[in-house]
Motif scaffolding. Structure first.
Motif, PDB file in Angstrom:
ATOM      1  N   SER A  10     -18.198   7.700  10.944  1.00  0.00           N
ATOM      2  CA  SER A  10     -17.408   8.535   9.802  1.00  0.00           C
ATOM      3  C   SER A  10     -16.781   7.831   8.706  1.00  0.00           C
ATOM      4  CB  SER A  10     -16.028   8.651  10.815  1.00  0.00           C
ATOM      5  OG  SER A  10     -15.333   7.752  10.930  1.00  0.00           O
ATOM      6  N   LEU A  14     -17.617   9.991   5.223  1.00  0.00           N
ATOM      7  CA  LEU A  14     -16.390  10.786   4.694  1.00  0.00           C
ATOM      8  C   LEU A  14     -16.255  10.538   3.181  1.00  0.00           C
ATOM      9  CD1 LEU A  14     -13.670  10.510   7.465  1.00  0.00           C
ATOM     10  CD2 LEU A  14     -14.806  12.587   6.500  1.00  0.00           C
ATOM     11  N   TRP A  18     -16.808  13.389   0.174  1.00  0.00           N
ATOM     12  CA  TRP A  18     -15.834  13.536  -0.790  1.00  0.00           C
ATOM     13  C   TRP A  18     -16.336  13.590  -2.236  1.00  0.00           C
ATOM     14  CZ3 TRP A  18     -12.056   9.568   1.762  1.00  0.00           C
ATOM     15  CH2 TRP A  18     -11.430  10.127   2.864  1.00  0.00           C
ATOM     16  N   VAL A  24     -14.474  18.700   4.676  1.00  0.00           N
ATOM     17  CA  VAL A  24     -14.790  18.225   6.059  1.00  0.00           C
ATOM     18  C   VAL A  24     -13.877  18.425   6.964  1.00  0.00           C
ATOM     19  CG1 VAL A  24     -15.234  16.213   7.890  1.00  0.00           C
ATOM     20  CG2 VAL A  24     -16.185  16.056   5.423  1.00  0.00           C
TER      21      VAL A  24
END
Length: 213
Positions: A10, A14, A18, A24
């Motif tokens: 993660s 992530l 972005w 998400v």
């Protein structure tokens, strides 16, 4: 281990999402609809322990047979391609070996939880001509022992496996401590009445000469 890997994943995904202007959102999925959830929450479950693969292959080689259905197994610990699970499993041949019709099934392999040995022997005795390679503790004083003797197919010589570390493995294939009892490997089948009379005279002499695996 799995949670740690997901945590690292993660942290990598992530920032990338972005940067790509991708939103998400966390989504909850019920456990019964999420097969990964069962694995991620798994601790050690004694029911998931299985006989060492090396020991299993050795037993099959000694008996010169090839079991087709593992009747006390799951997707993660089955010794055969086909298996009967204890809980609902869409990949299993059937669910609950003690309620499954075993008539006409190919050669079975069973290494049941020790508290289910007696019920399984009683269930198996209802299906003539069904054969099963059984691995169980060498407990001659148990209430189910006489039933095991009656079902034993003495055309296959039983074998004894001495206890040692790694004889059983957990879900992750890690060796478990040695059990406190030797294991018996024996072929079972439901004999005809005439064969029962013959075996009654032969069994005492036969069981005195057990060989190690």
């Amino acid at each position: 281990h799995l949670s740690a890997l997901l945590d690292v994943g993660s942290h990598v995904c992530l920032p990338w999402a972005w940067d790509q202007n991708i939103e998400v959102r966390p989504l909850w999925v019920p456990s019964d609809q999420n097969p990964a959830d069962r694995i991620s929450r798994r601790g050690f479950d004694a029911k998931e322990a299985r006989l060492s693969r090396i020991v299993f292959v050795t037993i099959v080689h000694r008996f010169r047979v090839k079991p087709v259905v593992d009747v006390f197994a799951s997707h993660g610990n089955s010794q055969c391609h086909l298996y009967v699970s204890r809980d609902f499993d869409p990949d299993a041949l059937a669910c609950d070996a003690l309620k499954t019709n075993l008539l006409g099934m190919p050669l079975l392999y069973a290494c049941p939880p020790w508290n289910l040995i007696g019920p399984f022997l009683n269930h198996l005795s209802r299906f003539p001509k069904t054969r099963c390679l059984l691995v169980c503790p060498m407990w001659t004083g148990c209430p189910w022992w006489p039933q095991l003797l009656r079902l034993s197919d003495l055309s296959y010589r039983p074998r004894v496996v001495k206890p040692h570390r790694g004889l059983f493995q957990d879900f992750w294939n890690k060796p478990l401590p040695a059990p406190r009892v030797s294991l018996l490997c024996v072929m079972l089948s439901v004999p005809s009445l005439a064969k029962r009379i013959i075996l009654r005279h032969q069994s005492k002499r036969f069981w005195k000469n057990l060989r190690p695996l």
